[in-house]
Design a protein around this motif. Structure first.
Motif, PDB file in Angstrom:
ATOM      1  N   MET A 266       0.772  -1.095  -0.028  1.00  0.00           N
ATOM      2  CA  MET A 266      -0.085   0.003  -0.070  1.00  0.00           C
ATOM      3  C   MET A 266       0.864   1.244  -0.031  1.00  0.00           C
ATOM      4  O   MET A 266       0.441   2.306  -0.472  1.00  0.00           O
ATOM      5  CB  MET A 266      -0.928  -0.048   1.149  1.00  0.00           C
ATOM      6  N   GLY A 267       1.965   1.418   0.365  1.00  0.00           N
ATOM      7  CA  GLY A 267       2.854   2.241   0.379  1.00  0.00           C
ATOM      8  C   GLY A 267       4.320   2.278   0.920  1.00  0.00           C
ATOM      9  O   GLY A 267       4.596   0.876   1.502  1.00  0.00           O
ATOM     10  N   PRO A 268       5.403   3.090   0.892  1.00  0.00           N
ATOM     11  CA  PRO A 268       6.808   2.797   1.197  1.00  0.00           C
ATOM     12  C   PRO A 268       6.810   2.589   2.746  1.00  0.00           C
ATOM     13  O   PRO A 268       7.720   2.078   3.085  1.00  0.00           O
ATOM     14  CB  PRO A 268       7.388   3.912   0.765  1.00  0.00           C
ATOM     15  N   MET A 269       5.795   3.449   3.451  1.00  0.00           N
ATOM     16  CA  MET A 269       6.163   3.316   4.953  1.00  0.00           C
ATOM     17  C   MET A 269       5.337   1.976   5.738  1.00  0.00           C
ATOM     18  O   MET A 269       5.476   1.730   6.936  1.00  0.00           O
ATOM     19  CB  MET A 269       5.191   4.614   5.342  1.00  0.00           C
ATOM     20  N   GLY A 270       4.450   1.155   4.910  1.00  0.00           N
ATOM     21  CA  GLY A 270       4.112   0.045   5.469  1.00  0.00           C
ATOM     22  C   GLY A 270       2.774  -0.095   5.195  1.00  0.00           C
ATOM     23  O   GLY A 270       2.092   0.406   4.226  1.00  0.00           O
ATOM     24  N   MET A 271       1.819  -0.336   6.363  1.00  0.00           N
ATOM     25  CA  MET A 271       0.536  -0.504   6.322  1.00  0.00           C
ATOM     26  C   MET A 271      -0.104   0.953   6.222  1.00  0.00           C
ATOM     27  O   MET A 271       0.435   1.791   6.836  1.00  0.00           O
ATOM     28  CB  MET A 271      -0.032  -1.138   7.604  1.00  0.00           C
ATOM     29  N   SER A 272      -1.302   0.896   5.556  1.00  0.00           N
ATOM     30  CA  SER A 272      -2.040   2.149   5.556  1.00  0.00           C
ATOM     31  C   SER A 272      -2.901   2.642   6.770  1.00  0.00           C
ATOM     32  O   SER A 272      -2.925   1.504   7.543  1.00  0.00           O
ATOM     33  CB  SER A 272      -2.971   2.272   4.275  1.00  0.00           C
ATOM     34  N   ALA A 273      -3.532   3.553   6.836  1.00  0.00           N
ATOM     35  CA  ALA A 273      -4.267   4.003   8.127  1.00  0.00           C
ATOM     36  C   ALA A 273      -5.248   2.890   8.375  1.00  0.00           C
ATOM     37  O   ALA A 273      -5.593   2.463   9.476  1.00  0.00           O
ATOM     38  CB  ALA A 273      -4.886   5.312   8.020  1.00  0.00           C
TER      39      ALA A 273
END
Length: 361
Positions: A266-273
């Motif tokens: 979902m994105g480079p930082m890991g899980m989405s909100a």
């Protein structure tokens, strides 16, 4: 007129009586050279001197002090020295005595099931080595290094009075087992049941999600579980061959944790909100230290931004419980979840400290 000199008549010479000849003194016989017999003198009178007799006397005079020294040395080493408490030959250490088959292992303040062994097996306790104190290395890098050296010396002085570390591990050596590898496999299966709670871990106390089957001939396995003591874990190390099996039970520093999850697409930082909220909503309240059967009894609120905890970027999520009587929300707990979902921390607002919680496998 010249007077004529009268010629004097010559006086007759007195004849001297002949002196008697002096007898010559007999000369002492010369010393003979080494290895050569002296010449014979007065053979008629039977006086005979040879070099063999003098040579034997000299040899005896030389050997006599050597013999005295040898006897004195023997008396000292074999009679006097043992009485004075000299060095004694080292005796081999006595063999260890067997102990009773343990039914439980004591690790810290907790007792856990021991290796299920019955029959004629013999168990011995093995001594643990005392960990060596870490030496402080000094540097000679100028004024900066001298300041560090002074601190190191102060720290060494403070620790000089401390007692040496005592090993906490206890190692049992089992002999006479019919199949140590099979027994270790059965014990591992028993200890990793949900109601007992141990897990197969690596050297860093990270759970092994898909452990391989244990070898029967020879192998090793490490089981661990978080202990009631803060920052400690119970560790059981098993090693076996075809003849023996050793079990080391110890209380070690650290906590058992899950391996890091793969990064979410979902994105480079890991899980989405949304993924973070859904994940916490699926947890059992007991994992978070909350009451209730499901997280549906709580409202979750995620704050903006992220913080670093143990080098892991985390987001804060607060859980509020709905009071059915008053219709108000009461704070249940404050948590930090890492963006990769591998670490969950509970925040103590009063002390502003966090405690890592165990996540289900």
């Amino acid at each position: 007129m010249k007077r004529e000199k009268k010629e004097k008549a010559p006086k007759p010479k007195k004849e001297k009586a002949p002196k008697p000849k002096k007898e010559k003194k007999q000369k002492k016989p010369k010393k003979g050279k080494k290895g050569v017999a002296p010449e014979l003198e007065n053979p008629e009178e039977g006086v005979v001197e040879t070099g063999k007799k003098s040579k034997k006397k000299k040899l005896l005079l030389i050997l006599l002090p050597v013999l005295v020294l040898a006897v004195g040395a023997a008396v000292f080493f074999f009679v006097v020295r043992p009485r004075l408490g000299g060095e004694k030959p080292e005796e081999p250490p006595p063999p260890p005595e067997p102990v009773e088959l343990p039914l439980m292992y004591t690790i810290g303040e907790t007792e856990v099931h021991a290796l299920p062994v019955w029959g004629e097996s013999t168990v011995y306790l093995e001594e643990q080595e005392v960990p060596a104190a870490e030496s402080v290395e000094k540097t000679d890098a100028g004024e900066e290094g001298s300041g560090e050296d002074a601190k190191a010396e102060d720290a060494g002085d403070e620790g000089a009075g401390e007692e040496p570390a005592v090993p906490t591990a206890v190692t049992y050596r089992y002999e006479g087992l019919s199949s140590p590898g099979t027994l270790a496999s059965v014990y591992t299966t028993l200890m990793t049941l949900d109601d007992i709670g141990f897990s197969q871990v690596d050297e860093e106390l990270v759970r092994i999600k898909e452990p391989e089957a244990l070898a029967v001939e020879a192998g090793s396995v490490r089981l661990a579980k978080n202990a009631p003591e803060d920052g400690k874990a119970m560790s059981i190390q098993l090693e076996w061959t075809e003849e023996i099996c050793t079990v080391t039970a110890d209380l070690v520093d650290g906590r058992v944790k899950n391996p890091p999850e793969p990064v979410s697409p979902m994105g480079p930082m890991g899980m989405s909100a949304d993924q973070i909220m859904d994940y916490i909503g699926t947890l059992n309240p007991s994992v978070l230290g909350l009451e209730g059967a499901t997280m549906e009894e709580y409202d979750l609120l995620m704050q903006d931004g992220s913080v670093l905890i143990d080098g892991n970027p985390c987001v804060r999520v607060n859980a509020y419980r709905i009071d059915s009587e008053t219709g108000t929300n009461e704070i249940g707990g404050n948590y930090f979840l890492s963006l990769d979902g591998s670490h969950l921390y509970r925040l103590d607002v009063a002390s502003n400290s966090v405690t890592e919680l165990d996540l289900p496998q």
